[in-house]
Design a protein around this motif. Structure first.
Motif, short mmCIF file in Angstrom:
data_model
loop_
_atom_site.label_atom_id
_atom_site.label_comp_id
_atom_site.label_asym_id
_atom_site.label_seq_id
_atom_site.Cartn_x
_atom_site.Cartn_y
_atom_site.Cartn_z
N ALA A 287 0.73 -1.16 -0.07
CA ALA A 287 -0.02 0.01 0.03
C ALA A 287 1.05 1.48 0.04
O ALA A 287 0.11 2.25 -0.28
CB ALA A 287 -0.86 0.23 1.20
N LEU A 288 2.07 1.09 0.27
CA LEU A 288 3.11 2.32 0.37
C LEU A 288 3.30 2.96 -0.84
O LEU A 288 4.02 2.12 -1.98
CB LEU A 288 4.27 1.89 1.18
N LEU A 289 3.14 4.02 -1.04
CA LEU A 289 3.78 5.00 -2.23
C LEU A 289 4.87 5.68 -1.95
O LEU A 289 4.68 6.75 -1.04
CB LEU A 289 2.48 5.44 -2.81
N GLU A 290 5.94 5.67 -2.65
CA GLU A 290 7.00 6.69 -2.12
C GLU A 290 7.57 7.29 -3.54
O GLU A 290 8.05 6.75 -4.40
CB GLU A 290 8.42 5.64 -1.58
N ARG A 291 7.28 8.61 -3.33
CA ARG A 291 7.52 9.57 -4.65
C ARG A 291 7.65 10.77 -4.11
O ARG A 291 7.30 11.35 -3.19
CB ARG A 291 6.17 9.64 -5.30
N ASP A 292 9.03 11.32 -4.67
CA ASP A 292 9.34 12.66 -4.55
C ASP A 292 9.77 12.82 -3.07
O ASP A 292 9.67 14.01 -2.28
CB ASP A 292 8.37 13.76 -4.92
N GLY A 293 10.40 11.87 -2.22
CA GLY A 293 10.78 11.83 -0.90
C GLY A 293 9.54 11.95 -0.11
O GLY A 293 9.79 12.13 1.16
N LYS A 294 8.54 11.60 -0.59
CA LYS A 294 7.43 11.40 0.42
C LYS A 294 6.98 10.21 0.76
O LYS A 294 7.04 9.21 -0.39
CB LYS A 294 6.22 12.37 -0.14
N THR A 295 6.22 9.70 1.69
CA THR A 295 5.56 8.55 1.95
C THR A 295 4.14 8.63 1.74
O THR A 295 3.50 9.49 2.71
CB THR A 295 5.94 7.91 3.36
N GLN A 296 3.37 7.89 0.97
CA GLN A 296 1.92 8.32 0.94
C GLN A 296 1.21 6.89 0.48
O GLN A 296 1.66 6.14 0.47
CB GLN A 296 1.39 9.12 -0.33
N VAL A 297 -0.12 6.92 0.73
CA VAL A 297 -1.05 5.93 0.30
C VAL A 297 -2.27 6.43 -0.55
O VAL A 297 -2.43 7.73 -0.51
CB VAL A 297 -1.58 5.23 1.67
N TRP A 298 -2.71 5.55 -1.26
CA TRP A 298 -4.03 6.19 -1.92
C TRP A 298 -5.32 5.81 -1.07
O TRP A 298 -5.48 4.51 -0.62
CB TRP A 298 -4.13 5.17 -3.20
N VAL A 299 -6.05 6.61 -0.87
CA VAL A 299 -7.29 6.54 0.14
C VAL A 299 -8.68 6.76 -0.79
O VAL A 299 -8.50 7.55 -1.70
CB VAL A 299 -7.23 7.72 1.17
N ILE A 300 -9.55 5.76 -0.85
CA ILE A 300 -10.73 5.72 -1.51
C ILE A 300 -11.80 6.46 -0.94
O ILE A 300 -11.66 6.55 0.28
CB ILE A 300 -11.13 4.25 -1.83
N ASP A 301 -12.33 7.39 -1.93
CA ASP A 301 -13.57 8.15 -1.46
C ASP A 301 -14.72 7.07 -1.79
O ASP A 301 -15.06 6.98 -3.27
CB ASP A 301 -13.64 9.44 -2.42
N PRO A 302 -15.51 6.64 -0.86
CA PRO A 302 -16.37 5.84 -1.24
C PRO A 302 -17.68 6.14 -2.01
O PRO A 302 -18.41 5.54 -2.77
CB PRO A 302 -16.73 4.98 0.19
N GLN A 303 -17.81 7.70 -1.66
CA GLN A 303 -18.90 8.20 -2.08
C GLN A 303 -18.63 8.45 -3.78
O GLN A 303 -19.41 8.23 -4.70
CB GLN A 303 -19.38 9.58 -1.51
#
Length: 355
Positions: A287-303
């Motif tokens: 689930a980890l996204l490492e890009r441009d020195g940042k640690t991120q995840v993709w969060v789903i908007d269920p609506q």
């Protein structure tokens, strides 16, 4: 001219169809996981066994050849029950010799008493020498001392014969035999191990690095390996100060909060160590996204059924998972596959059962 006007709506229609197909292609199925906060950090799971807290290893107080073992491993014993016996021939011979010595010394003591009385009577009449009286009285005292020694030797010989029978000194269960019938043992050599079944504890071996980090905030969950539904909590009672030279582990003994019926002596158990921590979340490493020195995840908007990146703070990572200190909220859905090919605001399809 009319022909060109007729072709224009057709081209617009085809373009619209192409855009629709591209929109449909943008709807991408994703795998996801729901964020659930953790207030307990799992430090590991270790195999162990249920053992008696109080064990004693018994041996004969005299040496000899074991003539018989009366009970087997697992037998319950009461105080005074016979566990094993030695060949008593040597002890019986010693007893007979001590009895003979006592009889001999008793005869000498009787003669010494008579001689002392006779010399005293002669001395009182004035016909006996003082030196003869002194010799007779000294001989009486010496013989009296020899008599006491012979009596003590006889008592010791009787004890030695009694020591050739090994008896239980408390109610217990036999957990191990260290000697067999026909084997010659020395005085004090380990022969049998007894365990008190009324007080049980869990025993595990911990790696040195973990054993050095143990503290009072740890929670030990003890469960049967065959039936995890049989479980209880425990607390650390004792940690051996020296590590095993072969396994590089230290043995820990745990006091059980309660003793389930299924916890018999020798039961194989699984012990889980956990510690209270500030709320955190654990997610798959994918689930980890490492890009441009940042640690991120993709969060789903269920609506809206779209995804968006979210900056997160990592506490730790392993080969399979990551632990987040912040960035996501309990109940949110996080994408766990294909994170490098998504775009912000991209439409996604997610199945509620496809976590």
């Amino acid at each position: 001219m009319k022909r060109m006007l007729l072709m224009l709506p057709i081209s617009l229609l085809l373009a619209a169809c192409g855009n629709q197909e591209q929109a449909e292609e943008a709807l991408r199925p994703v795998l996801w996981v729901k964020v659930e906060p953790q207030v307990q950090a799992q430090l590991g799971r270790f195999a162990g066994s249920i053992q008696a807290r109080y064990e004693s290893t018994l041996g004969f107080r005299v040496g000899g050849r074991i003539a018989r073992r009366w009970l087997d491993v697992g037998a319950m014993v009461k105080p005074g029950d016979t566990l094993a016996t030695l060949d008593p021939t040597d002890q019986q011979n010693q007893l007979r010799a001590a009895e003979g010595d006592l009889a001999r010394v008793q005869a000498q003591w009787i003669n010494a008493q008579a001689d002392a009385r006779r010399q005293q009577q002669l001395y009182d009449r004035g016909v006996g020498a003082k030196a003869s009286l002194d010799i007779a009285q000294t001989n009486l005292k010496t013989t009296g001392a020899s008599l006491e020694q012979a009596r003590s030797s006889l008592s010791q010989a009787r004890d030695q014969l009694d020591y050739s029978t090994l008896r239980a000194d408390h109610a217990a269960v036999i957990t191990a035999w260290q000697a067999e019938a026909g084997q010659t043992v020395t005085a004090g050599q380990a022969v049998v191990t007894l365990a008190r079944p009324d007080v049980k504890e869990a025993v595990i071996d911990l790696p040195i690095n973990l054993a050095e980090q143990l503290n009072q905030n740890l929670t030990f969950t003890v469960a049967s390996q065959l039936d995890p539904a049989i479980n209880t909590t425990a607390s650390l009672r004792e940690l051996e100060p020296q590590a095993d030279a072969t396994t590089r582990t230290r043995r820990a003994r745990l006091t059980l909060a309660s003793t389930p019926v299924g916890f018999h002596l020798g039961t194989a158990i699984s012990v889980t160590l956990s510690s209270a921590v500030t709320p955190r979340s654990e997610l798959p490493l994918s689930a980890l996204l490492e890009r441009d020195g940042k640690t991120q995840v993709w969060v789903i908007d269920p609506q809206q059924k779209t995804v968006a990146t979210r900056d997160v703070a990592l506490i730790s990572r392993t080969d399979h998972s990551i632990v987040l200190a912040s960035g996501v909220q309990p109940g949110e859905r996080v994408v766990t596959a294909g994170v490098n090919s998504l775009k912000p605001g991209q439409k996604v399809a997610f199945d509620e059962d496809a976590q």
